[in-house]
Design a protein around this motif. Sequence first.
Motif, short mmCIF file in Angstrom:
data_model
loop_
_atom_site.label_atom_id
_atom_site.label_comp_id
_atom_site.label_asym_id
_atom_site.label_seq_id
_atom_site.Cartn_x
_atom_site.Cartn_y
_atom_site.Cartn_z
N ILE A 95 27.79 55.71 62.05
CA ILE A 95 28.81 54.86 62.70
C ILE A 95 29.17 53.70 61.78
CG2 ILE A 95 29.21 53.28 64.63
CD1 ILE A 95 27.60 55.23 66.39
N LYS A 96 28.14 53.06 61.20
CA LYS A 96 28.40 51.96 60.26
C LYS A 96 29.24 52.46 59.09
CE LYS A 96 24.16 49.51 61.41
NZ LYS A 96 22.75 49.37 61.02
N GLY A 97 28.91 53.66 58.62
CA GLY A 97 29.65 54.26 57.50
C GLY A 97 31.11 54.48 57.85
N LEU A 98 31.36 54.93 59.09
CA LEU A 98 32.74 55.16 59.53
C LEU A 98 33.51 53.83 59.58
CD1 LEU A 98 32.34 57.80 62.39
CD2 LEU A 98 33.43 58.11 60.16
N THR A 104 37.71 50.04 54.44
CA THR A 104 38.18 50.33 53.08
C THR A 104 39.62 50.86 53.08
OG1 THR A 104 35.92 50.88 52.45
CG2 THR A 104 37.65 51.66 50.99
N GLU A 105 39.92 51.79 54.01
CA GLU A 105 41.28 52.33 54.10
C GLU A 105 42.29 51.24 54.40
OE1 GLU A 105 39.67 56.52 55.97
OE2 GLU A 105 41.20 55.39 57.09
N GLN A 195 29.61 57.32 71.87
CA GLN A 195 29.73 58.00 70.58
C GLN A 195 28.40 58.07 69.86
OE1 GLN A 195 33.27 56.54 68.44
NE2 GLN A 195 34.17 58.17 69.68
N PHE A 196 27.55 57.07 70.11
CA PHE A 196 26.24 57.04 69.47
C PHE A 196 25.37 58.18 70.01
CE2 PHE A 196 21.81 55.60 69.51
CZ PHE A 196 21.63 55.36 68.16
N GLY A 197 25.42 58.40 71.32
CA GLY A 197 24.58 59.43 71.92
C GLY A 197 23.77 58.86 73.06
N VAL A 198 23.16 59.74 73.81
CA VAL A 198 22.43 59.31 75.00
C VAL A 198 20.95 59.69 74.87
CG1 VAL A 198 22.26 59.53 77.49
CG2 VAL A 198 24.49 59.65 76.39
#
Length: 206
Positions: A95-98, A104-105, A195-198
């Motif tokens: 998630i941090k990477g996204l 960056t974009e 989005q992280f998960g449960v």
Amino acid sequence: CKVHPKHQMVLCCKKCQQAICALCTTKEHEGHGFLDLEEVYTKKYKTRTEEIRRIRDEFLLNSRLRLKESRNATLELKGNLELMRNSMKEQASQIKGLVDAILTENLHDLHSYEASAVEKLEYQEKVLDTYVTHVQDTCKLEEYKNSMFFGNPVEFLSGISDTLDVKFEPIPDVQKLSPGNFSEGKLNKEEIRKQFGVLTKPSNET
Ligand SMILES: [Zn+2]
Ligand SMILES: [Zn+2]
């Protein structure tokens, strides 16, 4: 024998289940029925030894197996929890990477239109700078022409025109460029959590 110290206890009274001497059979234990003490002893000893072996085979062996099973269960649980922990950390870093990739974009987009906008405005500055220089030079030149006739009214009247023979283009307008806009998206922890998960806690019996 405690009752008859001179006699050895060699028999076993069937009724009282205790060791007695030969004399006892005719006194306190008369008619009780008797067995050979050595035989009773050997039989009882054998029975108990077999019982101990049976317990060892059945309970010791199996309880050791259970203990091993329990240790394995602990290791397995710890291993699985570690896998989950690593999976969560990996997901968080994804998630941090996204977010980093999106940043960056966006910075790249901003930079590319910043470059062309700044180029346009710098060209505009250059045009105006040239214009200012041109007006300045013209004024100096005309001042110089005037000064040539200083203290010489006769020639000043005949040798030079009354009005300046100069024409200027209109002063270029200043064009302002829009910087665009960055509207911050609303951050929603619950959406990110989805989005992280449960993590589902186990329903283990206590
Ligand atoms: Zn006795
Ligand atoms: Zn007896």
